[in-house]
Every structure is written in C-alpha cells, then in structure tokens.
Design a protein around this motif. Structure first.
Motif, PDB file in Angstrom:
ATOM      1  N   PRO A   1       0.844  -1.207   0.000  1.00 16.62           N
ATOM      2  CA  PRO A   1       0.000   0.000   0.000  1.00 16.62           C
ATOM      3  C   PRO A   1       0.873   1.250   0.000  1.00 16.62           C
ATOM      4  O   PRO A   1       1.866   1.332   0.729  1.00 16.62           O
ATOM      5  N   VAL A   2       0.511   2.230  -0.821  1.00 15.63           N
ATOM      6  CA  VAL A   2       1.323   3.433  -0.984  1.00 15.63           C
ATOM      7  C   VAL A   2       0.492   4.686  -0.753  1.00 15.63           C
ATOM      8  O   VAL A   2      -0.654   4.788  -1.212  1.00 15.63           O
ATOM      9  N   ILE A   3       1.070   5.632  -0.034  1.00 14.53           N
ATOM     10  CA  ILE A   3       0.483   6.958   0.138  1.00 14.53           C
ATOM     11  C   ILE A   3       1.461   7.968  -0.431  1.00 14.53           C
ATOM     12  O   ILE A   3       2.627   8.013  -0.020  1.00 14.53           O
ATOM     13  N   LEU A   4       1.020   8.765  -1.403  1.00 16.65           N
ATOM     14  CA  LEU A   4       1.859   9.803  -1.979  1.00 16.65           C
ATOM     15  C   LEU A   4       1.643  11.104  -1.215  1.00 16.65           C
ATOM     16  O   LEU A   4       0.536  11.634  -1.182  1.00 16.65           O
ATOM     17  N   LYS A   5       2.695  11.575  -0.567  1.00 15.63           N
ATOM     18  CA  LYS A   5       2.631  12.847   0.146  1.00 15.63           C
ATOM     19  C   LYS A   5       3.171  13.932  -0.767  1.00 15.63           C
ATOM     20  O   LYS A   5       4.274  13.812  -1.287  1.00 15.63           O
ATOM     21  N   CYS A   6       2.387  14.973  -0.953  1.00 11.57           N
ATOM     22  CA  CYS A   6       2.810  16.023  -1.874  1.00 11.57           C
ATOM     23  C   CYS A   6       2.459  17.391  -1.293  1.00 11.57           C
ATOM     24  O   CYS A   6       1.342  17.607  -0.831  1.00 11.57           O
ATOM     25  N   LEU A   7       3.433  18.276  -1.305  1.00 13.42           N
ATOM     26  CA  LEU A   7       3.236  19.625  -0.788  1.00 13.42           C
ATOM     27  C   LEU A   7       2.784  20.544  -1.916  1.00 13.42           C
ATOM     28  O   LEU A   7       3.412  20.606  -2.973  1.00 13.42           O
ATOM     29  N   ALA A   8       1.694  21.248  -1.689  1.00  9.30           N
ATOM     30  CA  ALA A   8       1.198  22.206  -2.671  1.00  9.30           C
ATOM     31  C   ALA A   8       2.008  23.495  -2.571  1.00  9.30           C
ATOM     32  O   ALA A   8       2.020  24.151  -1.534  1.00  9.30           O
ATOM     33  N   ILE A   9       2.713  23.836  -3.647  1.00 11.84           N
ATOM     34  CA  ILE A   9       3.474  25.077  -3.716  1.00 11.84           C
ATOM     35  C   ILE A   9       3.098  25.803  -5.000  1.00 11.84           C
ATOM     36  O   ILE A   9       2.426  25.240  -5.872  1.00 11.84           O
ATOM     37  N   LYS A  10       3.507  27.044  -5.118  1.00  9.85           N
ATOM     38  CA  LYS A  10       3.061  27.827  -6.265  1.00  9.85           C
ATOM     39  C   LYS A  10       3.576  27.260  -7.590  1.00  9.85           C
ATOM     40  O   LYS A  10       2.964  27.463  -8.631  1.00  9.85           O
ATOM     41  N   GLU A  11       4.706  26.504  -7.547  1.00  9.25           N
ATOM     42  CA  GLU A  11       5.243  25.926  -8.765  1.00  9.25           C
ATOM     43  C   GLU A  11       4.461  24.708  -9.251  1.00  9.25           C
ATOM     44  O   GLU A  11       4.519  24.359 -10.425  1.00  9.25           O
ATOM     45  N   ASN A  12       3.756  23.999  -8.365  1.00 14.57           N
ATOM     46  CA  ASN A  12       3.063  22.781  -8.803  1.00 14.57           C
ATOM     47  C   ASN A  12       1.547  22.849  -8.617  1.00 14.57           C
ATOM     48  O   ASN A  12       0.852  21.865  -8.853  1.00 14.57           O
ATOM     49  N   ILE A  13       1.032  23.998  -8.202  1.00 15.38           N
ATOM     50  CA  ILE A  13      -0.370  24.087  -7.815  1.00 15.38           C
ATOM     51  C   ILE A  13      -1.322  23.746  -8.957  1.00 15.38           C
ATOM     52  O   ILE A  13      -2.439  23.286  -8.738  1.00 15.38           O
ATOM     53  N   LYS A  14      -0.882  23.930 -10.200  1.00 12.94           N
ATOM     54  CA  LYS A  14      -1.750  23.653 -11.346  1.00 12.94           C
ATOM     55  C   LYS A  14      -1.593  22.226 -11.871  1.00 12.94           C
ATOM     56  O   LYS A  14      -2.205  21.873 -12.884  1.00 12.94           O
TER      57      LYS A  14
ATOM     58  N   LEU B   1       7.797  29.972  -1.540  1.00 15.87           N
ATOM     59  CA  LEU B   1       7.119  28.921  -2.293  1.00 15.87           C
ATOM     60  C   LEU B   1       5.639  28.817  -1.948  1.00 15.87           C
ATOM     61  O   LEU B   1       4.909  28.051  -2.587  1.00 15.87           O
ATOM     62  N   ARG B   2       5.177  29.552  -0.948  1.00 17.06           N
ATOM     63  CA  ARG B   2       3.780  29.463  -0.537  1.00 17.06           C
ATOM     64  C   ARG B   2       2.843  29.869  -1.668  1.00 17.06           C
ATOM     65  O   ARG B   2       3.147  30.748  -2.469  1.00 17.06           O
ATOM     66  N   VAL B   3       1.702  29.208  -1.712  1.00 23.97           N
ATOM     67  CA  VAL B   3       0.713  29.483  -2.757  1.00 23.97           C
ATOM     68  C   VAL B   3       0.095  30.861  -2.528  1.00 23.97           C
ATOM     69  O   VAL B   3      -0.454  31.119  -1.458  1.00 23.97           O
ATOM     70  N   PRO B   4       0.177  31.765  -3.504  1.00 22.38           N
ATOM     71  CA  PRO B   4      -0.433  33.087  -3.332  1.00 22.38           C
ATOM     72  C   PRO B   4      -1.953  32.993  -3.375  1.00 22.38           C
ATOM     73  O   PRO B   4      -2.513  32.046  -3.944  1.00 22.38           O
ATOM     74  N   GLU B   5      -2.617  33.958  -2.777  1.00 21.98           N
ATOM     75  CA  GLU B   5      -4.072  33.920  -2.722  1.00 21.98           C
ATOM     76  C   GLU B   5      -4.696  33.932  -4.114  1.00 21.98           C
ATOM     77  O   GLU B   5      -5.799  33.423  -4.309  1.00 21.98           O
ATOM     78  N   SER B   6      -3.992  34.501  -5.087  1.00 22.14           N
ATOM     79  CA  SER B   6      -4.516  34.519  -6.448  1.00 22.14           C
ATOM     80  C   SER B   6      -4.656  33.113  -7.028  1.00 22.14           C
ATOM     81  O   SER B   6      -5.375  32.910  -8.007  1.00 22.14           O
ATOM     82  N   CYS B   7      -3.968  32.133  -6.417  1.00 18.05           N
ATOM     83  CA  CYS B   7      -4.030  30.744  -6.888  1.00 18.05           C
ATOM     84  C   CYS B   7      -4.848  29.853  -5.963  1.00 18.05           C
ATOM     85  O   CYS B   7      -4.840  28.627  -6.118  1.00 18.05           O
ATOM     86  N   PHE B   8      -5.528  30.436  -4.990  1.00 20.89           N
ATOM     87  CA  PHE B   8      -6.303  29.627  -4.055  1.00 20.89           C
ATOM     88  C   PHE B   8      -7.373  28.805  -4.762  1.00 20.89           C
ATOM     89  O   PHE B   8      -7.788  27.757  -4.280  1.00 20.89           O
ATOM     90  N   LYS B   9      -7.843  29.277  -5.907  1.00 18.43           N
ATOM     91  CA  LYS B   9      -8.864  28.526  -6.636  1.00 18.43           C
ATOM     92  C   LYS B   9      -8.346  27.145  -7.035  1.00 18.43           C
ATOM     93  O   LYS B   9      -9.118  26.187  -7.148  1.00 18.43           O
ATOM     94  N   TYR B  10      -7.039  27.031  -7.238  1.00 12.50           N
ATOM     95  CA  TYR B  10      -6.461  25.742  -7.599  1.00 12.50           C
ATOM     96  C   TYR B  10      -6.336  24.816  -6.393  1.00 12.50           C
ATOM     97  O   TYR B  10      -6.325  23.595  -6.541  1.00 12.50           O
ATOM     98  N   LEU B  11      -6.236  25.398  -5.197  1.00 11.03           N
ATOM     99  CA  LEU B  11      -6.127  24.562  -3.998  1.00 11.03           C
ATOM    100  C   LEU B  11      -7.331  23.641  -3.858  1.00 11.03           C
ATOM    101  O   LEU B  11      -7.214  22.511  -3.388  1.00 11.03           O
ATOM    102  N   SER B  12      -8.508  24.127  -4.250  1.00 13.20           N
ATOM    103  CA  SER B  12      -9.715  23.321  -4.134  1.00 13.20           C
ATOM    104  C   SER B  12      -9.599  22.041  -4.947  1.00 13.20           C
ATOM    105  O   SER B  12     -10.191  21.013  -4.595  1.00 13.20           O
ATOM    106  N   GLU B  13      -8.840  22.063  -6.048  1.00 14.09           N
ATOM    107  CA  GLU B  13      -8.679  20.874  -6.867  1.00 14.09           C
ATOM    108  C   GLU B  13      -7.827  19.817  -6.167  1.00 14.09           C
ATOM    109  O   GLU B  13      -7.851  18.646  -6.549  1.00 14.09           O
ATOM    110  N   TRP B  14      -7.057  20.233  -5.157  1.00 14.73           N
ATOM    111  CA  TRP B  14      -6.234  19.284  -4.416  1.00 14.73           C
ATOM    112  C   TRP B  14      -7.058  18.541  -3.371  1.00 14.73           C
ATOM    113  O   TRP B  14      -6.574  17.607  -2.740  1.00 14.73           O
ATOM    114  N   LEU B  15      -8.291  18.958  -3.142  1.00 20.51           N
ATOM    115  CA  LEU B  15      -9.138  18.340  -2.129  1.00 20.51           C
ATOM    116  C   LEU B  15     -10.440  17.862  -2.760  1.00 20.51           C
ATOM    117  O   LEU B  15     -11.505  18.388  -2.486  1.00 20.51           O
TER     118      LEU B  15
END
Length: 213
Positions: free
Chosen positions: A15-28, A63-77
């Motif tokens: 069984p595998v769990i992929l841990k991935c940090l959302a940053i502004k470079e990979n948010i899309k 590297l933190r996700v700027p608020e202008s990209c918060f719309k993409y954060l929803s796709e991570w959940l």
C-alpha cells in the motif's frame, strides 16, 4: 526514480500513500498527480503548510501558494478519501485542544538533542548526556513543563477566533514566524480561513475533513 519505485511497490502489493506539498510551482499540476496516484492505486495526501527554516530564514516561504491561486487549492481536495485528517469538520473547544508538541511526540536531532517537535527548536536535553526517560519523564525541564501545562486559554487570539472550532494552533509555526509561541502564525490563519470557507460551502453539499500539515 519515484515512478520506478511506485512500479515495484505496486508489483509487490505494498500500500502506498503519496505525500505532496502544494506550492506555487506545482499548484496547477493536481490532475497529473491525481492520475499518477490512480494508476498506481495509491492515495494522494496533499499538504499546504510551508515553514520558515529553524534558523528563522523565511526563504522557503517564497514557495507558498499566493491567494490569487487559491482557486487551484480546491482541486487538491476532491473528496474525503484523499485528504489526511487532522482537523475534523468541527470539534467543540476544549482546554487541551492545542498543539501536541512535547506532549505525545518530539524530535531528536542527529547530535542527540531532543526538541518538542521538528519545527520548535527548543533543546530539552541531549541523549548523550541523559536517557530519554530522564528528559521526557523524570527530569523534565522548565520549557517542557510549560508546554505540557498549556491550555487554549493561553492563546488569547485563538480562543476568541470565529473559526476556533476548525483550527489547531501550531506553536512551532507561531515561534518560527514571530519568535513567540503565543502569537498566531499569519500563514496558518490564512490557510485556516480558506479551509473554513470550504467546509462551510463544500461542493455538492458534502462535508470535508481537512488538514493543513
């Protein structure tokens, strides 16, 4: 290398769990990561908090996700099964409902220094000089005693916050950002309000369980 390792793990039935940090470079790139997880039968557990370095350097915070990209954060959940649970949809406030650093976990450096957690660089003792039992139980230092005596009432900003039931203070992040464990982290609050807005107005009327870490 990662893809190759995933192939071997899948073949072995691990069984595998992929841990991935959302940053502004990979948010899309969530859809791509989602497809990788689906192909290998893995769970995807995104994280959102980026900490300053323990020497107080704020370089990683760029590297933190700027608020202008918060719309993409929803796709991570996309659903509850792909979210690592730390904070439930709602929890009634209790006096012990704070960070567990120095209570149920700690970190140990390569040189043997014991810290309350990986992001709170307080030296509680060294394993080359004392046993862990002595540091953790029998000869508890003043800093560790203070951490274990804390209640949410000691965090005046948090205890009065409108989203108190949706957030657990991170005293390590408080310290790294402000030099004070009692002063709220601006980044934690920023993301907590975003999570609160998702839980208050989830897609399709569902309730989401979420985590910042």
């Amino acid at each position: 290398m990662v893809i190759g390792s995933l192939r071997w793990l899948k073949k072995a039935g691990v069984p595998v769990i992929l841990k991935c940090l959302a940053i502004k470079e990979n948010i899309k790139e969530y859809s791509y990561l989602k497809e990788i997880a689906r192909y290998f039968g893995a769970s995807l557990k995104p994280g959102f908090l980026i900490y300053p370095k323990v020497d107080a350097s704020s370089e990683p915070c760029n590297l933190r996700v700027p608020e202008s990209c918060f719309k993409y954060l929803s796709e991570w959940l996309p659903n509850t099964n792909m979210i690592e649970t730390k904070t439930q949809v709602y929890q009634p406030p209790t006096n012990n409902w704070i960070c567990n650093a120095g209570r149920i976990f700690c970190s140990i450096t390569p040189s043997g220094d014991v810290h309350p957690c990986v992001v709170l660089p307080w030296n509680l003792g060294n394993l080359r000089q004392k046993s862990f039992r002595s540091i953790w139980q029998t000869e508890v230092c003043q800093e560790l005693s203070m951490l274990r005596a804390l209640s949410i009432d000691d965090f005046s900003e948090c205890s009065r916050c409108e989203i108190f039931g949706f957030c657990v203070p991170c005293i390590g992040l408080n310290y790294l950002e402000n030099g004070d464990i009692f002063k709220c982290s601006a980044e934690y609050c920023r993301l907590a309000y975003w999570l609160y807005s998702r839980q208050s107005h989830p897609k399709g009327g569902q309730s989401y369980e979420t985590t910042l870490c």
